[in-house]
Design a protein around this motif. Structure first.
Motif, PDB file in Angstrom:
ATOM      1  N   LYS A 166       0.667  -0.984  -0.155  1.00 43.76           N
ATOM      2  CA  LYS A 166      -0.035  -0.094   0.124  1.00 43.76           C
ATOM      3  C   LYS A 166       0.924   1.369   0.371  1.00 43.76           C
ATOM      4  CE  LYS A 166      -3.682   2.071   2.370  1.00 43.76           C
ATOM      5  NZ  LYS A 166      -4.588   2.107   3.648  1.00 43.76           N
ATOM      6  N   GLY A 167       0.538   2.002  -0.894  1.00 46.43           N
ATOM      7  CA  GLY A 167       1.350   3.332  -1.058  1.00 46.43           C
ATOM      8  C   GLY A 167       2.699   3.373  -1.668  1.00 46.43           C
ATOM      9  N   LYS A 168       2.872   2.284  -2.312  1.00 48.56           N
ATOM     10  CA  LYS A 168       4.266   1.938  -2.993  1.00 48.56           C
ATOM     11  C   LYS A 168       4.135   1.471  -4.259  1.00 48.56           C
ATOM     12  CE  LYS A 168       6.577   0.330   1.159  1.00 48.56           C
ATOM     13  NZ  LYS A 168       7.212  -0.741   1.881  1.00 48.56           N
ATOM     14  N   VAL A 169       2.685   1.166  -4.728  1.00 43.77           N
ATOM     15  CA  VAL A 169       2.525   0.580  -5.988  1.00 43.77           C
ATOM     16  C   VAL A 169       1.430   1.351  -6.679  1.00 43.77           C
ATOM     17  CG1 VAL A 169       1.844  -1.541  -7.324  1.00 43.77           C
ATOM     18  CG2 VAL A 169       3.518  -1.817  -5.430  1.00 43.77           C
ATOM     19  N   TRP A 170       1.525   1.585  -8.013  1.00 42.41           N
ATOM     20  CA  TRP A 170       0.326   1.995  -8.913  1.00 42.41           C
ATOM     21  C   TRP A 170      -0.079   0.890  -9.591  1.00 42.41           C
ATOM     22  CZ3 TRP A 170       2.817   6.895 -11.248  1.00 42.41           C
ATOM     23  CH2 TRP A 170       3.046   8.022 -10.347  1.00 42.41           C
ATOM     24  N   ARG A 171      -1.531   0.904  -9.620  1.00 40.09           N
ATOM     25  CA  ARG A 171      -2.134  -0.168 -10.611  1.00 40.09           C
ATOM     26  C   ARG A 171      -2.749   0.683 -11.841  1.00 40.09           C
ATOM     27  NH1 ARG A 171      -6.987  -3.181 -11.399  1.00 40.09           N
ATOM     28  NH2 ARG A 171      -6.433  -5.165 -12.239  1.00 40.09           N
ATOM     29  N   ILE A 172      -2.223   0.408 -12.984  1.00 41.44           N
ATOM     30  CA  ILE A 172      -2.962   1.124 -14.208  1.00 41.44           C
ATOM     31  C   ILE A 172      -3.765  -0.105 -15.092  1.00 41.44           C
ATOM     32  CG2 ILE A 172      -2.488   2.324 -16.254  1.00 41.44           C
ATOM     33  CD1 ILE A 172      -0.061   3.305 -15.064  1.00 41.44           C
ATOM     34  N   GLY A 173      -5.012   0.176 -15.077  1.00 42.23           N
ATOM     35  CA  GLY A 173      -5.745  -1.002 -15.921  1.00 42.23           C
ATOM     36  C   GLY A 173      -5.942  -0.537 -17.279  1.00 42.23           C
ATOM     37  N   THR A 174      -5.648  -1.461 -17.984  1.00 43.45           N
ATOM     38  CA  THR A 174      -5.783  -1.125 -19.447  1.00 43.45           C
ATOM     39  C   THR A 174      -6.960  -2.343 -20.055  1.00 43.45           C
ATOM     40  OG1 THR A 174      -3.818  -2.390 -19.863  1.00 43.45           O
ATOM     41  CG2 THR A 174      -3.949   0.090 -19.925  1.00 43.45           C
ATOM     42  N   MET A 175      -8.255  -2.375 -19.677  1.00 50.67           N
ATOM     43  CA  MET A 175      -9.028  -3.485 -20.017  1.00 50.67           C
ATOM     44  C   MET A 175      -9.936  -2.899 -21.074  1.00 50.67           C
ATOM     45  SD  MET A 175      -9.519  -5.244 -16.462  1.00 50.67           S
ATOM     46  CE  MET A 175     -10.628  -6.369 -16.877  1.00 50.67           C
TER      47      MET A 175
END
Length: 53
Positions: free
Chosen positions: A2-11
């Motif tokens: 938490k607070g360390k990773v970005w999730r970028i969704g490309t769906m």
């Protein structure tokens, strides 16, 4: 993580090649402006290679 990773969704609609390439280029620009040293264009080049495979 938490607070360390970005999730970028490309769906769905956002999974189009042009949208993915634009997202990668934009992320690189934002990170570079925030002071991160990144090889210019490497993410887009890697994605283009994956699309060609």
């Amino acid at each position: 993580m938490k607070g360390k990773v970005w999730r970028i969704g490309t769906m769905g609609y956002n999974a189009r090649q042009d949208a993915v390439l634009h997202t990668l280029q934009s992320l690189e620009t934002v990170l570079r402006r925030a002071g991160f040293a990144l090889p210019s264009g490497e993410a887009v080049d890697a994605a283009l290679s994956a699309y060609e495979a």
